[in-house]
Design a protein around this motif. Structure first.
Motif, PDB file in Angstrom:
ATOM      1  N   LEU A   1      -5.132 -28.226  -9.184  1.00 21.29           N
ATOM      2  CA  LEU A   1      -5.481 -27.124 -10.077  1.00 21.29           C
ATOM      3  C   LEU A   1      -6.082 -27.714 -11.347  1.00 21.29           C
ATOM      4  N   VAL A   2      -7.348 -27.400 -11.602  1.00 24.68           N
ATOM      5  CA  VAL A   2      -8.058 -27.906 -12.764  1.00 24.68           C
ATOM      6  C   VAL A   2      -8.176 -26.789 -13.785  1.00 24.68           C
ATOM      7  N   ASP A   3      -7.519 -26.970 -14.912  1.00 28.33           N
ATOM      8  CA  ASP A   3      -7.538 -25.983 -15.993  1.00 28.33           C
ATOM      9  C   ASP A   3      -8.699 -26.340 -16.912  1.00 28.33           C
ATOM     10  N   ALA A   4      -9.761 -25.530 -16.866  1.00 24.10           N
ATOM     11  CA  ALA A   4     -10.983 -25.823 -17.614  1.00 24.10           C
ATOM     12  C   ALA A   4     -11.043 -25.103 -18.951  1.00 24.10           C
ATOM     13  N   ARG A   5      -9.940 -24.519 -19.392  1.00 23.40           N
ATOM     14  CA  ARG A   5      -9.933 -23.809 -20.666  1.00 23.40           C
ATOM     15  C   ARG A   5      -9.967 -24.799 -21.839  1.00 23.40           C
ATOM     16  N   PRO A   6     -10.333 -24.336 -23.018  1.00 24.62           N
ATOM     17  CA  PRO A   6     -10.273 -25.207 -24.194  1.00 24.62           C
ATOM     18  C   PRO A   6      -8.873 -25.769 -24.385  1.00 24.62           C
ATOM     19  N   ILE A   7      -8.786 -26.947 -24.977  1.00 22.49           N
ATOM     20  CA  ILE A   7      -7.494 -27.634 -25.047  1.00 22.49           C
ATOM     21  C   ILE A   7      -6.478 -26.883 -25.897  1.00 22.49           C
ATOM     22  N   GLU A   8      -6.932 -26.079 -26.857  1.00 23.64           N
ATOM     23  CA  GLU A   8      -5.984 -25.312 -27.662  1.00 23.64           C
ATOM     24  C   GLU A   8      -5.212 -24.331 -26.783  1.00 23.64           C
ATOM     25  N   ARG A   9      -5.918 -23.748 -25.813  1.00 24.61           N
ATOM     26  CA  ARG A   9      -5.251 -22.783 -24.927  1.00 24.61           C
ATOM     27  C   ARG A   9      -4.379 -23.502 -23.905  1.00 24.61           C
TER      28      ARG A   9
ATOM     29  N   GLY B   1       1.812 -28.943 -14.040  1.00 28.90           N
ATOM     30  CA  GLY B   1       1.143 -29.851 -13.125  1.00 28.90           C
ATOM     31  C   GLY B   1      -0.368 -29.741 -13.101  1.00 28.90           C
ATOM     32  N   ALA B   2      -0.937 -28.767 -13.834  1.00 26.28           N
ATOM     33  CA  ALA B   2      -2.392 -28.606 -13.844  1.00 26.28           C
ATOM     34  C   ALA B   2      -3.047 -29.760 -14.602  1.00 26.28           C
ATOM     35  N   LEU B   3      -4.278 -30.074 -14.216  1.00 24.79           N
ATOM     36  CA  LEU B   3      -5.069 -31.093 -14.897  1.00 24.79           C
ATOM     37  C   LEU B   3      -5.953 -30.413 -15.929  1.00 24.79           C
ATOM     38  N   SER B   4      -5.839 -30.824 -17.186  1.00 25.38           N
ATOM     39  CA  SER B   4      -6.707 -30.287 -18.226  1.00 25.38           C
ATOM     40  C   SER B   4      -8.050 -31.015 -18.185  1.00 25.38           C
ATOM     41  N   ASN B   5      -9.123 -30.271 -18.049  1.00 25.94           N
ATOM     42  CA  ASN B   5     -10.483 -30.820 -18.135  1.00 25.94           C
ATOM     43  C   ASN B   5     -11.354 -29.711 -18.700  1.00 25.94           C
ATOM     44  N   ALA B   6     -11.442 -29.670 -20.012  1.00 26.07           N
ATOM     45  CA  ALA B   6     -12.126 -28.561 -20.683  1.00 26.07           C
ATOM     46  C   ALA B   6     -13.584 -28.492 -20.233  1.00 26.07           C
ATOM     47  N   LEU B   7     -14.057 -27.267 -19.987  1.00 23.56           N
ATOM     48  CA  LEU B   7     -15.430 -27.050 -19.552  1.00 23.56           C
ATOM     49  C   LEU B   7     -16.380 -27.354 -20.711  1.00 23.56           C
ATOM     50  N   ARG B   8     -17.181 -28.393 -20.540  1.00 23.55           N
ATOM     51  CA  ARG B   8     -18.133 -28.875 -21.519  1.00 23.55           C
ATOM     52  C   ARG B   8     -19.170 -29.688 -20.757  1.00 23.55           C
ATOM     53  N   PRO B   9     -20.185 -30.236 -21.401  1.00 27.60           N
ATOM     54  CA  PRO B   9     -21.229 -30.937 -20.636  1.00 27.60           C
ATOM     55  C   PRO B   9     -20.740 -32.089 -19.775  1.00 27.60           C
ATOM     56  N   VAL B  10     -19.622 -32.750 -20.148  1.00 33.78           N
ATOM     57  CA  VAL B  10     -19.137 -33.886 -19.361  1.00 33.78           C
ATOM     58  C   VAL B  10     -18.014 -33.484 -18.396  1.00 33.78           C
ATOM     59  N   PHE B  11     -17.815 -32.199 -18.193  1.00 32.32           N
ATOM     60  CA  PHE B  11     -16.771 -31.721 -17.274  1.00 32.32           C
ATOM     61  C   PHE B  11     -16.913 -32.360 -15.898  1.00 32.32           C
ATOM     62  N   GLY B  12     -18.122 -32.371 -15.351  1.00 32.25           N
ATOM     63  CA  GLY B  12     -18.336 -32.883 -14.004  1.00 32.25           C
ATOM     64  C   GLY B  12     -18.040 -34.361 -13.885  1.00 32.25           C
ATOM     65  N   SER B  13     -18.478 -35.157 -14.867  1.00 34.19           N
ATOM     66  CA  SER B  13     -18.245 -36.600 -14.811  1.00 34.19           C
ATOM     67  C   SER B  13     -16.757 -36.922 -14.759  1.00 34.19           C
ATOM     68  N   TRP B  14     -15.958 -36.255 -15.614  1.00 31.29           N
ATOM     69  CA  TRP B  14     -14.525 -36.542 -15.614  1.00 31.29           C
ATOM     70  C   TRP B  14     -13.835 -35.970 -14.393  1.00 31.29           C
ATOM     71  N   LEU B  15     -14.323 -34.860 -13.882  1.00 29.97           N
ATOM     72  CA  LEU B  15     -13.747 -34.318 -12.652  1.00 29.97           C
ATOM     73  C   LEU B  15     -13.940 -35.299 -11.505  1.00 29.97           C
ATOM     74  N   GLY B  16     -15.169 -35.849 -11.380  1.00 34.90           N
ATOM     75  CA  GLY B  16     -15.432 -36.804 -10.317  1.00 34.90           C
ATOM     76  C   GLY B  16     -14.653 -38.092 -10.485  1.00 34.90           C
ATOM     77  N   TRP B  17     -14.447 -38.495 -11.741  1.00 29.80           N
ATOM     78  CA  TRP B  17     -13.730 -39.738 -12.001  1.00 29.80           C
ATOM     79  C   TRP B  17     -12.252 -39.612 -11.670  1.00 29.80           C
ATOM     80  N   LEU B  18     -11.632 -38.475 -12.025  1.00 26.73           N
ATOM     81  CA  LEU B  18     -10.177 -38.356 -11.990  1.00 26.73           C
ATOM     82  C   LEU B  18      -9.624 -37.688 -10.735  1.00 26.73           C
ATOM     83  N   VAL B  19     -10.458 -36.936 -10.023  1.00 21.67           N
ATOM     84  CA  VAL B  19      -9.998 -36.247  -8.817  1.00 21.67           C
ATOM     85  C   VAL B  19     -10.833 -36.735  -7.642  1.00 21.67           C
TER      86      VAL B  19
END
Length: 454
Positions: free
Chosen positions: A268-276, A284-302
């Motif tokens: 489960l990838v939580d793409a909300r801003p980190i404040e939320r 257990g969700a993975l925080s990966n805020a939706l921004r221009p580098v979202f895809g790079s970190w998603l590919g790196w970590l999952v």
């Protein structure tokens, strides 16, 4: 001819669109969803004619196969060994695009073994060099994408290619690389998207080295880490990605359905801003805020074969999240949590919080863990902090006890905190800001050391 550049800042990737005299267009190195390139064609009244890849891309899924299904002639290096329809191009070959206009393939192995730079020639005169990942603004392409064992040999090939094929070109010739600022393929931070042969000859420090052995020694082992998915995408591009004319929509899943998917191995990838995310998120969700580098970190970590469920807020664009995920090769996108975090909590499913704290908290009790890249850490870090890059945090041996995670702004630190929380770490908090904010809040002074900068 008119040449336009489309830049993906998150990937540090530039694709170039050439309007040819006959009304057709050539697209160089399009990423998986070349919608902006199609828009330029429509605005200019150009017809799609050609698409060309300079090399087997490791940082994104190529869009050339999709454009080929739409009628483009797909040019690719013959040595890439693509297993789907294309027009293979041999090193040194001239491809006639239209009367008087030729695309010349310059053999430039090094960044990858199959790499070609493309010289656009009109009536015998060079117009522009599409240098791909060979020559970039202020630097050259990294040669370790196939592993450290092959890096010296590829670096030697790149040294010879630069001198034999590229530096023989006129000084005033424009150079348009594929990799730019933000790319893990070695582009300098803040680098522009264009240069000239003369400017690079005069200012690029790597081109000042005239000895092959010194050049190899200079670039081998000096680059920073790169995303793990880079090792997988060349083969996926070779086999041929699934063509998508448009970004597909994902189904909405009830929170209980998502919980069942997680039991079966989904992430489960939580793409909300980190404040939320900090205020409350599915445990257990993975925080990966939706921004221009979202895809790079998603590919790196999952891992790319992991099923993924996305959690977003109503004001976020799910199409952008899906586009970025598919661009880096994440095909197993299962769905989106229907109703978001409120629905998750309303279903009685477990939630958690991770405090987001002010910059002065880096001077508080416990360990400060800085998860930025090595070059960032070397430029300045909070004294006494421990350095673990985000890409390595999942396997890093870390002491128990209170820990404050920090990066440049907070997004990567929250991702790291979520990973550590899933490993069972407690007493975690995330710094809202980076080293500069810590200096402003405390009046302290950053520590530095002389590591080579990627």
């Amino acid at each position: 001819m008119e040449i336009l550049t489309v830049t993906d800042e998150g990937l540090g990737h530039s694709s170039h669109v050439v309007g040819l005299p006959d009304g057709h267009a050539l697209i160089i190195d399009p990423s998986r969803f070349p919608d902006r390139q199609r828009q330029l064609l429509a605005e200019r009244g150009w017809e799609l004619g050609w698409t060309a890849d300079t090399h087997s891309h490791a940082d994104y899924i190529s869009g050339s196969r999709t454009l080929a299904t739409e009628g483009a002639v797909f040019l690719a290096p013959a040595r890439a060994g693509l297993e789907h329809a294309h027009r293979p191009v041999e090193p040194g070959e001239d491809v006639e695009l239209t009367a008087g206009v030729v695309l010349r393939a310059l053999p430039t192995p090094g960044h990858t073994p199959d790499h070609l730079a493309y010289l656009l020639v009109e009536h015998g005169e060079p117009v522009v060099l599409f240098s791909g990942g060979s020559l970039m603004v202020g630097t050259v392409g990294r040669t370790d994408l196939l592993g450290t064992r092959h890096a010296p040999r590829l670096a030697a090939q790149l040294f010879r290619a630069l001198r034999d094929e590229i530096l023989t070109l006129p000084d005033d010739l424009p150079v348009l690389p594929t990799h730019g600022a933000g790319s893990f393929c070695s582009a300098a931070a803040g680098a522009p998207t264009a240069t000239t042969i003369g400017a690079e000859r005069a200012t690029n420090p790597l081109l000042q080295i005239d000895d092959e052995h010194r050049f190899v020694d200079r670039i081998v082992g000096t680059h920073g880490s790169f995303p793990t998915y880079f090792r997988l995408l060349p083969e996926r591009n070779q086999r041929g990605p699934v063509p998508h004319r448009h970004v597909p929509a994902l189904p909405a899943l009830r929170p209980t359905e998502v919980a069942e998917r997680l039991v079966d191995g989904a992430t489960l990838v939580d793409a909300r801003p980190i404040e939320r995310f900090a205020a409350g998120h599915p445990a257990g969700a993975l925080s990966n805020a939706l921004r221009p580098v979202f895809g790079s970190w998603l590919g790196w970590l999952v891992p790319l074969d992991t099923p993924i469920v996305l959690l977003l807020d109503d004001d976020q664009d799910p199409t952008e999240a899906v586009r970025q995920a598919l661009t880096v090769g994440h095909e197993q996108l299962v769905g989106i949590v229907d109703g978001g975090c409120a629905a998750w909590a309303g279903a009685g499913l477990s939630t958690a919080t991770i405090p987001l704290v002010g910059s002065d908290a880096a001077s508080g009790p416990g360990t400060v863990i800085d998860v930025r890249q090595r070059s960032e850490w070397g430029d300045g870090h909070v004294p006494g902090a421990v350095h673990v890059e985000l890409g390595a945090i999942a396997d890093a041996p870390l002491a128990s006890g209170p820990a404050t995670l920090m990066c440049g702004h907070g997004e990567r630190a929250m991702t790291a905190a979520a990973i550590l929380a899933a490993r069972g770490h407690r007493e975690l908090r995330v710094l809202a800001g980076g080293p500069g904010d810590w200096v402003a809040a405390t009046g302290g002074r950053l520590a530095t050391f002389g590591e080579p900068v990627r």
